[in-house]
Write a protein that holds these residues in place. Sequence first.
Motif, mmCIF file in Angstrom:
data_model
loop_
_atom_site.group_PDB
_atom_site.id
_atom_site.type_symbol
_atom_site.label_atom_id
_atom_site.label_comp_id
_atom_site.label_asym_id
_atom_site.label_seq_id
_atom_site.Cartn_x
_atom_site.Cartn_y
_atom_site.Cartn_z
ATOM 1 N N TYR A 76 0.834 -1.208 0.000
ATOM 2 C CA TYR A 76 0.000 0.000 0.000
ATOM 3 C C TYR A 76 0.866 1.254 0.000
ATOM 4 C CZ TYR A 76 -3.391 3.444 1.784
ATOM 5 O OH TYR A 76 -4.190 4.559 1.963
ATOM 6 N N LEU A 77 1.883 1.283 0.834
ATOM 7 C CA LEU A 77 2.759 2.458 0.885
ATOM 8 C C LEU A 77 3.524 2.615 -0.422
ATOM 9 C CD1 LEU A 77 4.138 2.263 4.552
ATOM 10 C CD2 LEU A 77 2.297 3.707 3.649
ATOM 11 N N ARG A 78 3.968 1.510 -0.996
ATOM 12 C CA ARG A 78 4.659 1.572 -2.283
ATOM 13 C C ARG A 78 3.716 2.101 -3.363
ATOM 14 N NH1 ARG A 78 6.017 -3.434 -2.460
ATOM 15 N NH2 ARG A 78 7.916 -3.173 -1.230
ATOM 16 N N TRP A 79 2.458 1.696 -3.311
ATOM 17 C CA TRP A 79 1.435 2.195 -4.259
ATOM 18 C C TRP A 79 1.285 3.709 -4.135
ATOM 19 C CZ3 TRP A 79 -3.783 3.795 -2.957
ATOM 20 C CH2 TRP A 79 -4.634 3.960 -4.065
ATOM 21 N N HIS A 80 1.449 4.223 -2.907
ATOM 22 C CA HIS A 80 1.371 5.658 -2.674
ATOM 23 C C HIS A 80 2.696 6.370 -2.962
ATOM 24 C CE1 HIS A 80 -2.483 7.136 -1.191
ATOM 25 N NE2 HIS A 80 -2.667 5.986 -0.564
ATOM 26 N N GLY A 81 3.689 5.624 -3.399
ATOM 27 C CA GLY A 81 4.966 6.233 -3.735
ATOM 28 C C GLY A 81 5.864 6.510 -2.547
ATOM 29 N N VAL A 82 5.599 5.862 -1.425
ATOM 30 C CA VAL A 82 6.400 6.066 -0.218
ATOM 31 C C VAL A 82 7.699 5.270 -0.318
ATOM 32 C CG1 VAL A 82 6.480 5.773 2.288
ATOM 33 C CG2 VAL A 82 4.337 6.469 1.170
ATOM 34 N N SER A 83 8.802 5.911 0.053
ATOM 35 C CA SER A 83 10.095 5.230 0.107
ATOM 36 C C SER A 83 10.118 4.344 1.345
ATOM 37 C CB SER A 83 11.222 6.264 0.170
ATOM 38 O OG SER A 83 12.473 5.614 0.245
ATOM 39 N N LEU A 84 10.323 3.053 1.146
ATOM 40 C CA LEU A 84 10.191 2.101 2.237
ATOM 41 C C LEU A 84 11.528 1.769 2.881
ATOM 42 C CD1 LEU A 84 7.682 -0.482 0.701
ATOM 43 C CD2 LEU A 84 7.186 1.539 2.082
ATOM 44 N N PRO A 85 11.538 1.623 4.213
ATOM 45 C CA PRO A 85 12.756 1.179 4.896
ATOM 46 C C PRO A 85 12.987 -0.302 4.660
ATOM 47 C CG PRO A 85 10.938 1.337 6.454
ATOM 48 C CD PRO A 85 10.414 1.862 5.144
ATOM 49 N N ASP A 86 14.229 -0.720 4.778
ATOM 50 C CA ASP A 86 14.550 -2.143 4.663
ATOM 51 C C ASP A 86 13.974 -2.898 5.856
ATOM 52 O OD1 ASP A 86 15.957 -1.724 2.318
ATOM 53 O OD2 ASP A 86 17.857 -1.416 3.370
ATOM 54 N N THR A 89 4.155 8.536 7.934
ATOM 55 C CA THR A 89 3.969 9.874 8.509
ATOM 56 C C THR A 89 4.817 10.903 7.757
ATOM 57 O OG1 THR A 89 3.499 8.928 10.678
ATOM 58 C CG2 THR A 89 4.161 11.247 10.609
ATOM 59 N N LYS A 90 6.039 10.547 7.445
ATOM 60 C CA LYS A 90 6.930 11.446 6.716
ATOM 61 C C LYS A 90 6.363 11.791 5.348
ATOM 62 C CE LYS A 90 11.772 11.856 5.267
ATOM 63 N NZ LYS A 90 13.101 11.172 5.238
ATOM 64 N N ALA A 91 5.635 10.846 4.750
ATOM 65 C CA ALA A 91 5.027 11.067 3.430
ATOM 66 C C ALA A 91 3.637 11.701 3.526
ATOM 67 C CB ALA A 91 4.947 9.748 2.676
ATOM 68 N N GLY A 92 3.199 11.994 4.769
ATOM 69 C CA GLY A 92 1.889 12.640 4.949
ATOM 70 C C GLY A 92 0.729 11.672 4.979
ATOM 71 N N LEU A 93 1.009 10.392 5.263
ATOM 72 C CA LEU A 93 -0.043 9.377 5.337
ATOM 73 C C LEU A 93 -0.206 8.905 6.778
ATOM 74 C CD1 LEU A 93 0.790 7.114 2.260
ATOM 75 C CD2 LEU A 93 -1.171 8.633 2.483
ATOM 76 N N SER A 94 -1.440 8.627 7.159
ATOM 77 C CA SER A 94 -1.717 8.056 8.475
ATOM 78 C C SER A 94 -2.366 6.698 8.291
ATOM 79 C CB SER A 94 -2.654 8.973 9.271
ATOM 80 O OG SER A 94 -3.067 8.337 10.464
ATOM 81 N N LEU A 95 -1.881 5.723 9.041
ATOM 82 C CA LEU A 95 -2.424 4.369 8.958
ATOM 83 C C LEU A 95 -3.368 4.050 10.109
ATOM 84 C CD1 LEU A 95 0.844 2.512 7.887
ATOM 85 C CD2 LEU A 95 -1.051 3.218 6.431
ATOM 86 N N HIS A 96 -3.595 5.017 10.978
ATOM 87 C CA HIS A 96 -4.476 4.797 12.121
ATOM 88 C C HIS A 96 -5.097 6.124 12.525
ATOM 89 C CE1 HIS A 96 -5.038 3.470 16.607
ATOM 90 N NE2 HIS A 96 -6.167 3.469 15.917
ATOM 91 N N ASN A 97 -6.420 6.198 12.486
ATOM 92 C CA ASN A 97 -7.151 7.379 12.926
ATOM 93 C C ASN A 97 -7.761 7.067 14.285
ATOM 94 O OD1 ASN A 97 -9.078 9.420 13.411
ATOM 95 N ND2 ASN A 97 -9.330 9.792 11.217
ATOM 96 N N GLU A 98 -7.182 7.615 15.341
ATOM 97 C CA GLU A 98 -7.651 7.299 16.690
ATOM 98 C C GLU A 98 -9.065 7.819 16.948
ATOM 99 O OE1 GLU A 98 -4.859 8.613 19.561
ATOM 100 O OE2 GLU A 98 -3.260 7.260 18.900
ATOM 101 N N GLN A 99 -9.455 8.922 16.282
ATOM 102 C CA GLN A 99 -10.787 9.484 16.500
ATOM 103 C C GLN A 99 -11.875 8.575 15.960
ATOM 104 O OE1 GLN A 99 -10.522 13.409 14.726
ATOM 105 N NE2 GLN A 99 -9.902 14.338 16.674
ATOM 106 N N THR A 100 -11.627 7.965 14.808
ATOM 107 C CA THR A 100 -12.635 7.082 14.189
ATOM 108 C C THR A 100 -12.312 5.611 14.394
ATOM 109 O OG1 THR A 100 -11.444 7.112 12.072
ATOM 110 C CG2 THR A 100 -13.134 8.808 12.412
ATOM 111 N N ASN A 101 -11.171 5.325 15.033
ATOM 112 C CA ASN A 101 -10.714 3.958 15.274
ATOM 113 C C ASN A 101 -10.468 3.189 13.983
ATOM 114 O OD1 ASN A 101 -9.851 2.012 17.133
ATOM 115 N ND2 ASN A 101 -11.794 0.918 17.017
ATOM 116 N N GLU A 102 -10.085 3.903 12.928
ATOM 117 C CA GLU A 102 -9.726 3.254 11.672
ATOM 118 C C GLU A 102 -8.306 2.701 11.796
ATOM 119 O OE1 GLU A 102 -10.013 6.115 8.603
ATOM 120 O OE2 GLU A 102 -12.195 6.315 8.701
#
Length: 314
Positions: free
Chosen positions: A137-147, A164-177
């Motif tokens: 998913y992160l690669r699909w968004h163009g995020v540079s991945l750590p080894d 987070t560095k790429a401006g993406l959040s994988l967890h929304n605590e307010q909506t519990n996503e």
Amino acid sequence: MSGKQVFWQLTRWLGINALARALTRNEARILCYHGFSYRDEHRFSAPLFMRIETFRRRLQLLSEQGFSIISLEELTQRLEQQRSLNNCLVITVDDGWTGFAEKAWPELQARKLPCTLYLTTWCVEHQLPVLNVVRRYLRWHGVSLPDSTGDDTADWTALQQAATKAGLSLHNEQTNEKLFHLITAGTTKRLHDQGCDIQLHTHRHRVPEQDALLQKELNDNRDFLHGIIGDKVLNHFCYPSGEYRREQFAALREAGIRSATTTELGLVCAGDEPLALKRLLDADDISEAEFLAELSGLKTLLRRLKQRLRGQAS
């Protein structure tokens, strides 16, 4: 509208779907779903994640088509007792993604529809996401991945930091996503108490070739679930990624498995091997017209015809 969509619309309008439905009336349908999208996961992987709007419309179509939606246990009993499969349909969901509990299960519950959830339990136990899907998913968004470090907890921390560095959040605590997580033990218990049929999908989402290791996977899966939902009989199984070998049927039966579903496309006929049940795999990018063609049995009949022609050619 694509040419394929026009074709499936025509088969419906010309009555070909209705003919296929009549020809396959004594064959059962087992629908297969996976996760449900919080944001854009359906665009990342339409076979793996479905929008709830799509699923809600599918349930409406099932009602309009007049299928008798039964439990997996009922279907298994009908196969064992050689009873009629006329008009029968079963709903199954693989893996146990959080979106199923948050989005799809309430829709099924509101309609009082039976459903089997095949739950793989390692990620439930450790509450780590499915990291290979996170990476894709992160690669699909163009995020540079750590080894990868080989340590799942450390890798998850690093992936969150990269997101987070790429401006993406994988967890929304307010909506519990919680993207790409499986349900918790507490949610598993709640689903069971509310009538969802929890069944086996191995502990580590894999099917080892050695019978002893396969039985360990099933035992670990079963033991973990028994620790959550009590002594419920767990004797239905779904092959992870649809991978199976007929040589292992004896080991599955020894482990108490009465039915096992695959990802092979098709309908269920009387006399079919209960440890190699075919299913109809739904996805968010399958049009309504194509879904109805699959549901009618038309696509199964066309697959059988294609297979027969190939056999004749060889």
